[in-house]
Design an enzyme around this catalytic site. Structure first.
Site, PDB file in Angstrom:
ATOM      1  N   LYS A  21       0.838  -1.208   0.000  1.00 21.32           N
ATOM      2  CA  LYS A  21       0.000   0.000   0.000  1.00 21.32           C
ATOM      3  C   LYS A  21       0.873   1.258   0.000  1.00 21.32           C
ATOM      4  O   LYS A  21       0.679   2.166  -0.810  1.00 21.32           O
ATOM      5  CB  LYS A  21      -0.880  -0.043   1.246  1.00 21.32           C
ATOM      6  CG  LYS A  21      -1.834   1.108   1.352  1.00 21.32           C
ATOM      7  CD  LYS A  21      -2.703   0.949   2.597  1.00 21.32           C
ATOM      8  CE  LYS A  21      -3.687  -0.188   2.440  1.00 21.32           C
ATOM      9  NZ  LYS A  21      -4.211  -0.714   3.669  1.00 21.32           N
ATOM     10  N   ARG A  91      -2.864   2.941   8.772  1.00 19.98           N
ATOM     11  CA  ARG A  91      -3.234   1.660   8.147  1.00 19.98           C
ATOM     12  C   ARG A  91      -2.069   0.709   8.092  1.00 19.98           C
ATOM     13  O   ARG A  91      -0.929   1.114   7.873  1.00 19.98           O
ATOM     14  CB  ARG A  91      -3.679   1.896   6.697  1.00 19.98           C
ATOM     15  CG  ARG A  91      -4.934   2.693   6.543  1.00 19.98           C
ATOM     16  CD  ARG A  91      -5.124   3.014   5.071  1.00 19.98           C
ATOM     17  NE  ARG A  91      -6.083   4.064   4.870  1.00 19.98           N
ATOM     18  CZ  ARG A  91      -7.373   3.863   4.613  1.00 19.98           C
ATOM     19  NH1 ARG A  91      -7.846   2.649   4.517  1.00 19.98           N
ATOM     20  NH2 ARG A  91      -8.182   4.882   4.457  1.00 19.98           N
ATOM     21  N   GLY A 100      -7.876  -6.868   4.522  1.00 21.30           N
ATOM     22  CA  GLY A 100      -8.765  -6.880   5.680  1.00 21.30           C
ATOM     23  C   GLY A 100      -8.272  -7.698   6.864  1.00 21.30           C
ATOM     24  O   GLY A 100      -8.994  -7.869   7.837  1.00 21.30           O
ATOM     25  N   MET A 102      -5.534  -7.132   8.811  1.00 23.43           N
ATOM     26  CA  MET A 102      -4.936  -6.379   9.914  1.00 23.43           C
ATOM     27  C   MET A 102      -5.753  -5.113  10.162  1.00 23.43           C
ATOM     28  O   MET A 102      -6.770  -4.894   9.528  1.00 23.43           O
ATOM     29  CB  MET A 102      -3.488  -6.058   9.581  1.00 23.43           C
ATOM     30  CG  MET A 102      -2.611  -7.291   9.600  1.00 23.43           C
ATOM     31  SD  MET A 102      -0.928  -6.902   9.176  1.00 23.43           S
ATOM     32  CE  MET A 102      -1.043  -6.528   7.468  1.00 23.43           C
ATOM     33  N   ARG A 334      -3.171  -1.161  -6.257  1.00 24.18           N
ATOM     34  CA  ARG A 334      -2.401  -2.397  -6.092  1.00 24.18           C
ATOM     35  C   ARG A 334      -2.806  -3.337  -7.213  1.00 24.18           C
ATOM     36  O   ARG A 334      -3.868  -3.162  -7.833  1.00 24.18           O
ATOM     37  CB  ARG A 334      -2.657  -3.040  -4.737  1.00 24.18           C
ATOM     38  CG  ARG A 334      -4.101  -3.393  -4.520  1.00 24.18           C
ATOM     39  CD  ARG A 334      -4.336  -3.949  -3.132  1.00 24.18           C
ATOM     40  NE  ARG A 334      -5.769  -4.049  -2.887  1.00 24.18           N
ATOM     41  CZ  ARG A 334      -6.307  -4.240  -1.701  1.00 24.18           C
ATOM     42  NH1 ARG A 334      -5.569  -4.328  -0.636  1.00 24.18           N
ATOM     43  NH2 ARG A 334      -7.613  -4.343  -1.570  1.00 24.18           N
ATOM     44  N   HIS A 450     -15.722  -7.926   1.799  1.00 18.59           N
ATOM     45  CA  HIS A 450     -14.742  -8.846   2.378  1.00 18.59           C
ATOM     46  C   HIS A 450     -14.954 -10.277   1.899  1.00 18.59           C
ATOM     47  O   HIS A 450     -14.031 -10.946   1.447  1.00 18.59           O
ATOM     48  CB  HIS A 450     -14.859  -8.769   3.909  1.00 18.59           C
ATOM     49  CG  HIS A 450     -13.987  -9.748   4.612  1.00 18.59           C
ATOM     50  ND1 HIS A 450     -14.458 -10.961   5.047  1.00 18.59           N
ATOM     51  CD2 HIS A 450     -12.676  -9.718   4.897  1.00 18.59           C
ATOM     52  CE1 HIS A 450     -13.463 -11.623   5.596  1.00 18.59           C
ATOM     53  NE2 HIS A 450     -12.372 -10.887   5.527  1.00 18.59           N
ATOM     54  N   ARG A 556      -3.359 -48.487 -13.819  1.00 16.85           N
ATOM     55  CA  ARG A 556      -3.348 -49.455 -12.713  1.00 16.85           C
ATOM     56  C   ARG A 556      -4.314 -50.578 -13.086  1.00 16.85           C
ATOM     57  O   ARG A 556      -5.529 -50.423 -12.942  1.00 16.85           O
ATOM     58  CB  ARG A 556      -3.811 -48.787 -11.422  1.00 16.85           C
ATOM     59  CG  ARG A 556      -2.856 -47.743 -10.866  1.00 16.85           C
ATOM     60  CD  ARG A 556      -3.471 -47.087  -9.640  1.00 16.85           C
ATOM     61  NE  ARG A 556      -2.510 -46.380  -8.823  1.00 16.85           N
ATOM     62  CZ  ARG A 556      -2.386 -45.050  -8.768  1.00 16.85           C
ATOM     63  NH1 ARG A 556      -3.169 -44.283  -9.493  1.00 16.85           N
ATOM     64  NH2 ARG A 556      -1.490 -44.494  -7.970  1.00 16.85           N
ATOM     65  N   SER A 776       9.691 -45.812 -13.493  1.00 19.72           N
ATOM     66  CA  SER A 776       8.692 -44.827 -13.102  1.00 19.72           C
ATOM     67  C   SER A 776       8.681 -44.792 -11.579  1.00 19.72           C
ATOM     68  O   SER A 776       8.445 -45.818 -10.927  1.00 19.72           O
ATOM     69  CB  SER A 776       7.315 -45.214 -13.645  1.00 19.72           C
ATOM     70  OG  SER A 776       6.377 -44.254 -13.231  1.00 19.72           O
ATOM     71  N   GLY A 778       7.379 -44.505  -8.146  1.00 17.79           N
ATOM     72  CA  GLY A 778       6.093 -44.548  -7.434  1.00 17.79           C
ATOM     73  C   GLY A 778       6.316 -43.827  -6.117  1.00 17.79           C
ATOM     74  O   GLY A 778       6.616 -44.436  -5.094  1.00 17.79           O
ATOM     75  N   THR A 779       6.176 -42.534  -6.157  1.00 18.82           N
ATOM     76  CA  THR A 779       6.556 -41.760  -4.972  1.00 18.82           C
ATOM     77  C   THR A 779       5.559 -41.896  -3.824  1.00 18.82           C
ATOM     78  O   THR A 779       5.861 -41.502  -2.703  1.00 18.82           O
ATOM     79  CB  THR A 779       6.735 -40.269  -5.348  1.00 18.82           C
ATOM     80  OG1 THR A 779       5.621 -39.888  -6.159  1.00 18.82           O
ATOM     81  CG2 THR A 779       8.024 -40.052  -6.105  1.00 18.82           C
ATOM     82  N   ASN A 780       4.398 -42.484  -4.098  1.00 13.53           N
ATOM     83  CA  ASN A 780       3.470 -42.733  -2.976  1.00 13.53           C
ATOM     84  C   ASN A 780       4.065 -43.803  -2.069  1.00 13.53           C
ATOM     85  O   ASN A 780       4.243 -43.608  -0.868  1.00 13.53           O
ATOM     86  CB  ASN A 780       2.107 -43.210  -3.482  1.00 13.53           C
ATOM     87  CG  ASN A 780       1.463 -42.235  -4.435  1.00 13.53           C
ATOM     88  OD1 ASN A 780       1.745 -41.052  -4.394  1.00 13.53           O
ATOM     89  ND2 ASN A 780       0.605 -42.735  -5.316  1.00 13.53           N
ATOM     90  N   ASP A 781       4.375 -44.950  -2.680  1.00 14.09           N
ATOM     91  CA  ASP A 781       4.965 -46.022  -1.869  1.00 14.09           C
ATOM     92  C   ASP A 781       6.379 -45.667  -1.428  1.00 14.09           C
ATOM     93  O   ASP A 781       6.802 -46.027  -0.333  1.00 14.09           O
ATOM     94  CB  ASP A 781       4.978 -47.337  -2.660  1.00 14.09           C
ATOM     95  CG  ASP A 781       3.662 -48.081  -2.505  1.00 14.09           C
ATOM     96  OD1 ASP A 781       3.218 -48.246  -1.348  1.00 14.09           O
ATOM     97  OD2 ASP A 781       3.069 -48.461  -3.530  1.00 14.09           O
ATOM     98  N   CYS A 843       5.033 -41.411 -11.268  1.00  8.71           N
ATOM     99  CA  CYS A 843       3.587 -41.565 -11.411  1.00  8.71           C
ATOM    100  C   CYS A 843       2.871 -41.534 -10.067  1.00  8.71           C
ATOM    101  O   CYS A 843       1.689 -41.803  -9.988  1.00  8.71           O
ATOM    102  CB  CYS A 843       3.251 -42.832 -12.186  1.00  8.71           C
ATOM    103  SG  CYS A 843       3.836 -44.324 -11.384  1.00  8.71           S
ATOM    104  N   TYR A 863       9.443 -37.361 -17.807  1.00  6.66           N
ATOM    105  CA  TYR A 863       8.022 -36.992 -17.737  1.00  6.66           C
ATOM    106  C   TYR A 863       7.487 -37.134 -16.320  1.00  6.66           C
ATOM    107  O   TYR A 863       8.099 -37.795 -15.468  1.00  6.66           O
ATOM    108  CB  TYR A 863       7.191 -37.860 -18.697  1.00  6.66           C
ATOM    109  CG  TYR A 863       7.121 -39.322 -18.321  1.00  6.66           C
ATOM    110  CD1 TYR A 863       6.135 -39.789 -17.457  1.00  6.66           C
ATOM    111  CD2 TYR A 863       8.050 -40.237 -18.825  1.00  6.66           C
ATOM    112  CE1 TYR A 863       6.081 -41.126 -17.091  1.00  6.66           C
ATOM    113  CE2 TYR A 863       7.993 -41.576 -18.461  1.00  6.66           C
ATOM    114  CZ  TYR A 863       7.008 -42.013 -17.593  1.00  6.66           C
ATOM    115  OH  TYR A 863       6.960 -43.331 -17.220  1.00  6.66           O
TER     116      TYR A 863
HETATM  117  C1  PEP Z   1       3.024 -45.123  -6.083  1.00  5.57           C
HETATM  118  O1  PEP Z   1       3.241 -45.914  -5.186  1.00  5.57           O
HETATM  119  O2  PEP Z   1       3.485 -43.972  -6.118  1.00  5.57           O
HETATM  120  C2  PEP Z   1       2.158 -45.514  -7.212  1.00  5.57           C
HETATM  121  C3  PEP Z   1       1.986 -44.714  -8.229  1.00  5.57           C
HETATM  122  O3  PEP Z   1       1.492 -46.670  -7.095  1.00  5.57           O
HETATM  123  P1  PEP Z   1       0.166 -46.874  -6.216  1.00  5.57           P
HETATM  124  O4  PEP Z   1      -0.287 -45.533  -5.768  1.00  5.57           O
HETATM  125  O5  PEP Z   1      -0.795 -47.559  -7.086  1.00  5.57           O
HETATM  126  O6  PEP Z   1       0.683 -47.737  -5.106  1.00  5.57           O
HETATM  127 MG    MG Z   2       2.807 -48.014  -5.491  1.00  7.91          MG
END
Ligand code: PEP
Ligand code: MG
Length: 885
Positions: A21, A91, A100, A102, A334, A450, A556, A776, A778-781, A843, A863
């Site tokens: 401001k 202000r 809004g 503060m 702004r 607001h 899957r 690939s 599998g960043t979840n596991d 993935c 990718y």
């Molecule tokens: C993972 O583990 O990242 C994955 C893509 O496989 P899923 O989620 O099916 O275990």
């Molecule tokens: Mg997995």
């Protein structure tokens, strides 16, 4: 000066130091726009204040005194003086806009002699006393923490005594009210509001600093990732009065439409009012069109200034202005908050107008905003009932149960219930409830109120100024169009049209316009990473292609086994006591899978499709243990009462079947199924499952190839830890492929690769890559097994970890770069060391997260693959990463 900067400085204004401001006012002043004189106490001062345990730095006060004298000289007014009094606004203003959140104190410098002076100067005693009363109200609330409800109640009762309704109070009533408010202040704060204007200023500056740490400001910073240490600047400015009577007023305007992005000057104007009234949304304002009729020359001047401001800042501006006795004053400019749709359109239009480059347009739209564009739209049917229509303040559709209280909204949402927060108007104190709600509806206020500003900032569906709705907080209901809707009833809000519907109305995916397509095209021109989608069915694959996915990164196959016609065969397969019977069950599944794969290959004509072999533990396909036991008990009870022999036979057969199922459930159940018999471990134990899937896949590929479709299958083995696991599955896959190709007399090119989703696989990546043609991640596991944190259960305590600051982010949402990321980096390095052309993707869910995408880009992945709806987000995030945003 060390701690402050006057508006008329020669220095280039720095928003980090002066706040957005303050910097805007300085630069408007430098550009020659009409800005009421003032000065800014810098955000360094605020940081110093907090370091000194909430005390001002030594020389600050001398500098403030000098600056106030400067203002007195510049304006010819005297601060706290009985004739021609100087009044100031105080202000907050951080580097990043926190609308809004503060505090602000207006009309500072008033005391009884100054009120008399103001009355004499303006010839308007009513106005002078009203200004004084407003000052007392604000000061008491902000500086002395007197509950606003108590002060407001006194104002309401004065109004009703005077029969003033929403209009102005007579002088005598204002004078009496000032006395009453002073009593309340004395009772609560045990001290009076000081008459000395410098003392008022000192207390107000401290209160504005303190407001940096109030709950709503802290919540807002958390939600918007604004660092706590920044602190706020304080802008102190000569007051001008939009409520000074004739030819006075105040307004807010946008240089382009904040909801659609159309290049039209758009805003709201309240005659004879102070700025806070527009933002508070207590009175519904007029359009700028009304201003052009009432004060045409002011409108003309404003339009010219708006155009110059936009050209100067090269972006859409949100401006506040006041007209005092026919003179226009600019109070703020702004960069305007806008909906995602408007953000995209404005960025594209600015390129076409030659103001910014394509690169800058792509940089200006953050990937998260694209997500908002993909929000559902309401698709009402003929039977759906519109309860009310208000102003469409923030687009998108959402349904939820009605709540009236922000705390309740917060609680219910935390338990996973979608709620719609319905209020007469919202104040910054309601922020936590708005964050939690699926949508927000207010009965008063305009599109700059607001509620509207905050909801738009969050990309949350919001309808404001919905005058058809009457809220009864006491009875916890609202009525609209003759219908009563109680707390807990469902409604649907359409923030794009402004309609509020009874019940749950169908919503559908939005249609994306040409501006969106253009932005995506430009982003594609900058990015290096390819974007694929996780899609398990031909329908998903089609959506993915529509959003621009360049292939499937994860199909899957287990999702293909769910569905009425398949679960039974799948169960037969799991229950089969020997390989022969298992093969029979698999033979039922094979043609179904082949058909699905053909559908996917058709959609992915010319693009790669990564198909992963069966992954989850087998018990996921069997009925639950408790449910099966219950069924057996119930059948046995029936058996006791059965007399008919046919019935008895039938019941016995059914009990035998269920007992066999129970036996199997018990045998396949595991204590740690996520670490158990799943992934390639299943394919190794039951090679016929892998064989069947490979046969279905290659048969589909060959058939499609025969029809002229360009198929690019990539077969992926899940949950590999040991290189030998991969080798054994790969050999089987290649053997099946050879057989299928021989049977059909034709072959297709394919590759075989693996998921890297266990720490051991990342570490052994060098050896695995000797055989695997692609990885690939599998960043979840990989997150689950690296941190030792259950994917399924961590939701119970992880939010506590984040709120206590133990970790900053949910590692299942945004990659834990220092831990899990190190394993990904190691996997990439080791894999490529042994196979330089190794194709590598990701993935897990992180493939759709902007921060994670930047990391994957940096370490050279080919990718990322994410859910179809996140593909556009990923495309833009990959462009941002390439442009180093
Ligand atoms: C993972 O583990 O990242 C994955 C893509 O496989 P899923 O989620 O099916 O275990
Ligand atoms: Mg997995």
């Amino acid at each position: 000066m060390r701690w402050l900067e006057p508006f008329h400085t020669d220095r280039v204004p720095d928003p980090a130091r002066l706040g957005g401001k303050g910097a805007g006012l300085v630069s408007m002043q430098q550009a020659g726009f009409p800005v009421p004189p003032g000065f800014v106490i810098t955000s360094d001062t605020c940081r110093q204040y907090f370091e000194n345990e909430n005390t001002f730095p030594d020389d600050l006060w001398t500098e403030v005194e000098d600056a106030v004298s400067g203002l007195e000289e510049e304006t010819g007014k005297s601060f706290g003086g009985a004739s021609n009094p100087l009044l100031l606004s105080v202000r907050s203003g951080a580097a990043v806009s926190m609308p809004g959140m503060m505090d602000t104190v207006l009309n500072l410098g008033l005391n009884r002699p100054a009120v008399a002076g103001l009355a004499e100067l303006t010839g308007n005693a009513r106005f002078a006393w009203e200004s004084y009363r407003r000052f007392i109200q604000m000061f008491a609330e902000i500086v002395f923490d007197v509950p606003s409800a108590r002060l407001a109640a006194a104002v309401t009762s004065a109004r009703s005594r005077a029969g003033a309704g929403g209009g102005a109070l007579p002088v005598a009533a204002e004078q009496e009210l000032v006395g009453r408010l002073a009593q309340i202040v004395q009772g609560v704060a045990r001290r009076p509001i000081p008459d000395d204007p410098m003392e008022q200023l000192r207390l107000a500056i401290g209160a504005v600093f303190d407001s940096w740490t109030n709950r709503r400001a802290v919540d807002y910073r958390r939600t918007n990732n604004i660092p706590d240490h920044l602190g706020t600047a304080v802008t102190i400015q000569t007051m001008v009065f939009g409520n000074a009577g004739g030819e006075s007023g105040t307004g807010v305007a946008f240089t382009r439409h904040p909801a659609t992005g159309e290049p039209t000057f758009y805003g709201e104007y309240l005659p004879n009012a102070q700025g806070e009234e527009v933002v508070a949304g207590l009175r519904t304002p007029l359009s700028l069109g009304a201003l052009s009729e009432q004060l045409p020359s002011i409108h003309q001047q404003l339009t010219e200034i708006a155009a110059r401001l936009e050209a100067k800042y090269r972006d859409m501006q949100d401006i506040e202005f006041t007209v005092e006795h026919g003179k226009l004053w600019m109070l703020q400019t702004r960069t305007g908050k806008r909906t995602a749709r408007a953000a995209v359109r404005i960025a594209i239009d600015l390129v076409h107008e030659g103001i910014i480059s394509r690169e800058e347009a792509v940089r200006r739209v953050t990937p998260g905003r694209i997500d908002e564009l993909l929000h559902p739209v309401v698709k009402p049917g003929p039977a759906d009932v519109v309860l009310a229509v208000g102003l469409p303040a923030s687009p998108g559709g959402a349904s939820g149960t009605v709540v009236f209280d922000p705390d309740e909204a917060h609680e219910l949402a935390a338990q996973g219930h979608p709620v719609v927060l319905v209020r007469t108007e919202t104040s910054p104190d309601d922020f936590h409830g708005m964050v939690a709600a699926a949508a927000v509806v207010t009965t008063r206020g305009g599109v700059t109120s607001h509620a509207a500003v905050v909801a738009r900032g969050m990309g949350k569906s919001c309808v404001v100024g919905c005058g058809d709705i009457e809220v009864d907080y006491g009875a916890q209901l609202f009525s609209a169009s003759g219908t009563e809707v109680s707390k807990g009833d469902w409604i649907t809000v359409d923030g794009t049209t402004g309609s509020v519907y009874q019940g749950r109305v169908e919503t559908a995916s939005p249609e994306l316009d040409e501006y969106f397509e253009t932005l995506m095209d430009w982003a594609d021109g900058f990015r290096r990473l390819r974007i694929r989608a996780n899609a398990d069915t031909p329908g998903d694959a089609r959506t993915a292609r529509q959003f621009g996915a360049e292939g499937i990164g994860l199909c899957r196959t287990e999702h293909m086994f769910f569905g009425e016609d398949r679960t039974a065969a799948m169960r037969e397969m799991i229950m089969a006591p020997n390989a022969v019977l298992r093969a029979e069950a698999l033979a039922v599944l094979e043609p179904l899978l082949t058909h699905d794969f053909e559908g996917i290959f058709e959609v992915m004509d010319g693009y790669p499709a990564t198909v992963r072999l069966l992954d989850p533990p087998l018990h996921e396909f069997l009925p639950g243990h408790a449910e099966t036991v219950r069924e057996i008990v119930s059948l046995k009870l029936h058996l006791r009462e059965a007399v008919d022999l046919v019935d008895i036979d039938r019941l016995l057969a059914e009990i035998n079947r269920l007992e066999a199922t129970l036996d199997r459930i018990e045998r396949v159940s595991e204590s740690n199924p996520m670490l158990g018999h799943r992934g390639c471990r299943l394919g190794i134990a039951y090679p016929e499952i892998t064989e069947m899937q490979a046969r279905a896949l290659f048969t589909a590929a060959v058939r499609c190839h025969d029809r002229g479709i360009d198929v690019q299958p990539e077969v992926m083995v899940p949950l590999v830890a040991f290189p030998s696991e991969f080798r054994s599955q790969e050999a089987l896959i290649r053997e099946v492929a050879g057989r299928v190709f021989a049977e059909h007399g034709m072959s297709v090119a394919y590759i075989v690769g693996t998921m890297i989703e266990l720490p051991r696989a990342a570490l052994a990546a060098g050896e695995i890559a000797q055989d695997a043609e692609f990885f690939s991640f599998g960043t979840n596991d990989l997150t689950q097994t690296t941190i030792g944190l259950s994917r399924d259960d961590s939701g119970r305590f992880l939010p506590g970890y984040i709120s206590r600051g133990v970790i900053q982010e949910d590692p299942f949402r945004s990659l834990d770069i220092d831990g899990v990321g190190e394993l990904v980096r190691t996997g990439v390095e080791r894999g490529r060391a042994s196979r330089p052309d190794l194709k590598i993707g990701v993935c897990g869910e992180h493939g759709g997260d902007a921060a994670s995408i930047a990391f994957f880009d940096e370490i050279g992945l080919d990718y990322v693959s994410c859910s179809p709806y996140r593909v556009p987000v990923a495309r833009l995030a990959a462009a941002h990463s390439a442009l180093q945003v």
